[in-house]
Design a protein around this motif. Structure first.
Motif, PDB file in Angstrom:
ATOM      1  N   GLY A  65      29.447 -58.824 -11.560  1.00 16.38           N
ATOM      2  CA  GLY A  65      29.019 -59.652  -9.903  1.00 16.38           C
ATOM      3  C   GLY A  65      29.897 -60.460 -10.255  1.00 16.38           C
ATOM      4  N   VAL A  66      31.455 -60.718 -11.019  1.00 14.62           N
ATOM      5  CA  VAL A  66      32.630 -61.169 -10.725  1.00 14.62           C
ATOM      6  C   VAL A  66      33.089 -61.002  -8.992  1.00 14.62           C
ATOM      7  CG1 VAL A  66      34.680 -62.029 -11.276  1.00 14.62           C
ATOM      8  CG2 VAL A  66      33.204 -61.254 -12.755  1.00 14.62           C
ATOM      9  N   ILE A  67      32.867 -62.768  -8.188  1.00 16.50           N
ATOM     10  CA  ILE A  67      33.148 -62.449  -6.964  1.00 16.50           C
ATOM     11  C   ILE A  67      35.379 -63.069  -7.128  1.00 16.50           C
ATOM     12  CG2 ILE A  67      33.708 -63.730  -4.881  1.00 16.50           C
ATOM     13  CD1 ILE A  67      30.945 -64.935  -5.170  1.00 16.50           C
ATOM     14  N   ARG A  68      35.312 -61.712  -6.334  1.00 15.40           N
ATOM     15  CA  ARG A  68      37.104 -61.420  -6.390  1.00 15.40           C
ATOM     16  C   ARG A  68      37.658 -61.582  -4.469  1.00 15.40           C
ATOM     17  NH1 ARG A  68      37.363 -55.059  -8.454  1.00 15.40           N
ATOM     18  NH2 ARG A  68      37.654 -55.642 -10.744  1.00 15.40           N
ATOM     19  N   ARG A  69      38.578 -61.850  -4.612  1.00 11.59           N
ATOM     20  CA  ARG A  69      39.393 -62.244  -3.294  1.00 11.59           C
ATOM     21  C   ARG A  69      39.244 -60.908  -2.029  1.00 11.59           C
ATOM     22  NH1 ARG A  69      45.527 -61.693  -4.514  1.00 11.59           N
ATOM     23  NH2 ARG A  69      45.287 -60.152  -5.232  1.00 11.59           N
ATOM     24  N   ALA A  70      38.580 -59.887  -2.755  1.00 11.74           N
ATOM     25  CA  ALA A  70      38.479 -58.540  -1.476  1.00 11.74           C
ATOM     26  C   ALA A  70      37.083 -58.964  -1.069  1.00 11.74           C
ATOM     27  CB  ALA A  70      38.257 -57.661  -2.031  1.00 11.74           C
ATOM     28  N   ASP A  71      36.389 -59.812  -1.582  1.00  9.95           N
ATOM     29  CA  ASP A  71      35.025 -60.183  -1.511  1.00  9.95           C
ATOM     30  C   ASP A  71      35.127 -61.074  -0.403  1.00  9.95           C
ATOM     31  OD1 ASP A  71      33.709 -58.389  -2.923  1.00  9.95           O
ATOM     32  OD2 ASP A  71      33.787 -60.009  -4.603  1.00  9.95           O
ATOM     33  N   VAL A  72      36.171 -62.177  -0.983  1.00 11.18           N
ATOM     34  CA  VAL A  72      36.175 -63.527   0.434  1.00 11.18           C
ATOM     35  C   VAL A  72      36.597 -63.044   1.457  1.00 11.18           C
ATOM     36  CG1 VAL A  72      37.585 -65.858   0.522  1.00 11.18           C
ATOM     37  CG2 VAL A  72      35.996 -65.146  -2.100  1.00 11.18           C
ATOM     38  N   GLU A  73      37.129 -61.611   1.504  1.00  8.37           N
ATOM     39  CA  GLU A  73      38.400 -61.362   2.707  1.00  8.37           C
ATOM     40  C   GLU A  73      37.582 -60.463   3.241  1.00  8.37           C
ATOM     41  OE1 GLU A  73      41.445 -60.189   0.423  1.00  8.37           O
ATOM     42  OE2 GLU A  73      42.670 -61.841   0.407  1.00  8.37           O
ATOM     43  N   SER A  74      37.392 -59.914   2.969  1.00  6.94           N
ATOM     44  CA  SER A  74      35.771 -59.432   3.070  1.00  6.94           C
ATOM     45  C   SER A  74      34.972 -60.283   4.277  1.00  6.94           C
ATOM     46  CB  SER A  74      35.223 -58.175   2.475  1.00  6.94           C
ATOM     47  OG  SER A  74      35.952 -57.447   2.151  1.00  6.94           O
ATOM     48  N   ALA A  75      34.486 -60.936   3.670  1.00  2.00           N
ATOM     49  CA  ALA A  75      33.547 -62.270   4.523  1.00  2.00           C
ATOM     50  C   ALA A  75      33.937 -62.573   5.537  1.00  2.00           C
ATOM     51  CB  ALA A  75      32.797 -62.709   3.648  1.00  2.00           C
ATOM     52  N   THR A  76      35.229 -63.011   5.404  1.00  2.00           N
ATOM     53  CA  THR A  76      35.594 -63.680   6.947  1.00  2.00           C
ATOM     54  C   THR A  76      36.131 -62.677   7.476  1.00  2.00           C
ATOM     55  OG1 THR A  76      37.773 -63.695   4.853  1.00  2.00           O
ATOM     56  CG2 THR A  76      36.041 -65.732   5.556  1.00  2.00           C
ATOM     57  N   GLY A  77      36.628 -61.363   7.703  1.00  2.94           N
ATOM     58  CA  GLY A  77      37.706 -60.372   8.255  1.00  2.94           C
ATOM     59  C   GLY A  77      38.722 -60.411   8.199  1.00  2.94           C
ATOM     60  N   ALA A  78      39.643 -60.859   6.936  1.00  4.71           N
ATOM     61  CA  ALA A  78      41.140 -61.561   7.055  1.00  4.71           C
ATOM     62  C   ALA A  78      41.479 -60.226   6.566  1.00  4.71           C
ATOM     63  CB  ALA A  78      41.168 -62.359   6.876  1.00  4.71           C
ATOM     64  N   PRO A  79      42.312 -60.051   6.549  1.00  6.50           N
ATOM     65  CA  PRO A  79      43.718 -58.637   5.544  1.00  6.50           C
ATOM     66  C   PRO A  79      43.632 -59.414   4.470  1.00  6.50           C
ATOM     67  CG  PRO A  79      44.762 -59.503   7.708  1.00  6.50           C
ATOM     68  CD  PRO A  79      43.644 -60.302   7.867  1.00  6.50           C
ATOM     69  N   ALA A  80      44.072 -58.524   3.531  1.00 10.60           N
ATOM     70  CA  ALA A  80      45.025 -58.768   2.292  1.00 10.60           C
ATOM     71  C   ALA A  80      45.625 -60.033   1.870  1.00 10.60           C
ATOM     72  CB  ALA A  80      44.141 -58.043   0.774  1.00 10.60           C
ATOM     73  N   ALA A  81      45.723 -61.298   1.493  1.00 12.14           N
ATOM     74  CA  ALA A  81      47.220 -61.702   1.277  1.00 12.14           C
ATOM     75  C   ALA A  81      47.626 -61.995  -0.191  1.00 12.14           C
ATOM     76  CB  ALA A  81      46.506 -63.097   1.903  1.00 12.14           C
ATOM     77  N   ARG A  82      48.955 -61.762  -0.300  1.00 11.17           N
ATOM     78  CA  ARG A  82      49.205 -62.136  -1.322  1.00 11.17           C
ATOM     79  C   ARG A  82      49.389 -63.182  -1.972  1.00 11.17           C
ATOM     80  NH1 ARG A  82      52.606 -59.026  -4.847  1.00 11.17           N
ATOM     81  NH2 ARG A  82      54.094 -60.614  -6.676  1.00 11.17           N
ATOM     82  N   PRO A  83      48.825 -64.354  -3.005  1.00 14.32           N
ATOM     83  CA  PRO A  83      49.286 -65.407  -3.477  1.00 14.32           C
ATOM     84  C   PRO A  83      49.545 -65.997  -3.779  1.00 14.32           C
ATOM     85  CG  PRO A  83      47.516 -64.270  -5.192  1.00 14.32           C
ATOM     86  CD  PRO A  83      48.377 -62.687  -4.839  1.00 14.32           C
TER      87      PRO A  83
END
Length: 494
Positions: free
Chosen positions: A228-246
């Protein structure tokens, strides 16, 4: 190699570039228990120069990850331990512990105080945080004076974390810290601690920072990672933004996200990552190099006309002003090779480079970097333009390997893009000179005895006075200025 029922192999952090002694773990791409193949990327690390995906040369099952997100690992120290898949029931945990003990520490403090790293470098421990309102093992409870638990100096043999349903409350994820139990074993110390981590988990500081920047409530997300670990993709999906390289933004210390305000309202920005490297290098340049800056105003009207003519003839391969200035610098360095050099202070000698490895100062989200075009004197003007475009774009994207950011012999700095006319830049140590170019603006100028409006810019040359005197430096700058004003002079020097 382990000496138990099954042999294991430690993959050591490789040398990632010239002069780089360590790298900081940004994100693990695998977890304990995962099966990896040869050359599969297992971790993303950030060096002082760039963000790098590190592939593992060994196939097998992951039995240990050495280091957590935000931790600096020395080059040559274990990064990941792999067990082969053919035969045996599993690795001997005591053998693994003996390997770690020989490296200088146990599983809780791997890489800290081993004597192999850079002295004085402190490990930045990521905090295992959950959604607001939920408790985290080892964290302080509001109103309690109990300090955060500290790992013992000599932990017991490490527990091998396996993936599967039984580990849902304690996910086998890349950055999860090991909390010592009552007898030195790893894991939560109480039943209440174990149940406290069932809430959505955030392990990566990058995810915490991203959620804060985008205003995402972590408690509202359902993590898709292991346990159940929250990943970057989960945050990006919630905002509808494309994946970004950190990689574009250096990681902040895990204890807080970004600059931390004090009680007085001051903002404290940790001097870490690339900002620390920049500070150290510029300080060393000012400390060691007796630099001098000279400058001259030049009429760049004909240079702009030349660029327009070139681009009209070859519209599919446009040439910019910076590429023409690079060509002019290469011409000047062939005439004045004293400036294409460095001072070897230990050997008490000046080393003039046979090739011109041209550095191009580029402003990025991670700070100022200087990617290098090696043997630039071998490139045509069109090839210079293409190489400049590709290199600066990769530098801003953070995808250049460390080798492309070191080894320069002369730097060209176009600070005119910031709308300024002049500067006294600091030399990119250990180089001996740097040419700066200001903005090109309309100014009154005398042409053939008549006042006219021309395209004027200021050129500045900062040079190491140990490699040459004013005559050489002035001759180089005058040659560059003359070629800017009369580009046809370049033909006579090609």
């Amino acid at each position: 190699m382990g000496d138990g029922r099954m042999s294991t192999r430690d993959f050591l952090l490789p040398d990632l570039g010239e002069g780089l002694s360590e790298a900081e773990i940004v994100e693990w791409r695998v977890a304990v228990g995962d099966v990896v193949t040869v050359d599969q990327t297992v971790v993303e690390v950030e060096t002082a120069k760039a963000v790098v995906d590190v592939p593992c040369p060994y196939p097998g099952r992951v039995v240990a990850l050495h280091g957590a997100a935000g931790e600096a690992r020395p080059v040559g120290q274990p990064l990941i331990t792999i067990a082969p898949l053919d035969g045996g029931d599993g690795p001997d945990p005591h053998a693994t512990y003996r390997e770690e003990e020989r490296a200088g520490s146990g599983n809780v403090l791997i890489g800290y105080g081993t004597g192999h790293g850079v002295p004085g470098r402190r490990r930045r421990r990521p905090r295992l945080s959950s959604a607001p309102g939920s408790a985290v093992p080892g964290s302080a409870v509001p109103g309690s004076a109990a300090p955060e638990s500290v790992a013992p100096a000599r932990p017991g043999p490490p527990a091998v974390v396996a993936s599967g349903p039984s580990t849902a409350a304690q996910p086998a994820t890349s950055g999860s810290p090991v909390v010592p139990g009552p007898s030195g074993t790893s894991g939560p110390s109480t039943t209440s601690d174990r149940s406290a981590v069932v809430a959505p988990l955030v392990i990566s500081p990058i995810v915490r920072r991203l959620a804060k920047e985008r205003g995402v409530d972590l408690a509202s997300l359902r993590g898709t990672g292991p346990g159940g670990v929250i990943r970057r993709a989960d945050v990006e999906s919630a905002t509808g933004a494309p994946a970004a390289r950190p990689a574009a933004v250096p990681d902040a210390p895990a204890a807080h996200v970004g600059p931390a305000p004090t009680a007085d309202g001051d903002v404290i920005v940790p001097l870490t990552g690339i900002r620390k490297v920049i500070a150290d290098k510029l300080s060393r340049s000012r400390r060691e190099i007796p630099e001098v800056t000279i400058w001259v105003d030049v009429d760049a009207t004909r240079l702009l006309e030349t660029r327009a003519a070139i681009n009209a003839a070859s519209p599919d391969a446009p040439v910019g002003v910076l590429a023409l200035l690079a060509r002019i610098c290469l011409s000047g360095l062939r005439r004045y090779p004293q400036l294409n050099a460095r001072v070897d202070t230990e050997g008490q000698r000046i080393v003039q480079s046979a090739g011109v490895h041209l550095g191009i100062a580029a402003q990025t989200d991670r700070g100022l970097v200087v990617p290098v075009l090696r043997d630039a004197q071998r490139l045509t003007t069109g090839e210079l333009a293409a190489a400049l475009a590709e290199t600066t774009a990769a530098a801003r994207a953070g995808t250049l390997p460390p080798a492309r950011l070191t080894g320069g012999t002369f730097t060209l700095n176009n600070y005119g893009v910031f709308g300024v006319d002049g500067s006294t830049p600091i030399i990119n140590h250990p180089e001996a000179a740097l040419l700066g170019v200001g903005r090109i603006v309309d100014k009154p100028w005398v042409v053939d005895g008549q006042l006219a409006v021309r395209k004027v810019t200021q050129l500045s040359l900062t040079f190491d006075h140990r490699v040459c005197d004013g005559g050489v430096a002035g001759g180089f700058l005058r040659h560059v200025a003359d070629c800017v004003e009369q580009p046809a002079l370049l033909v006579a020097n090609v």
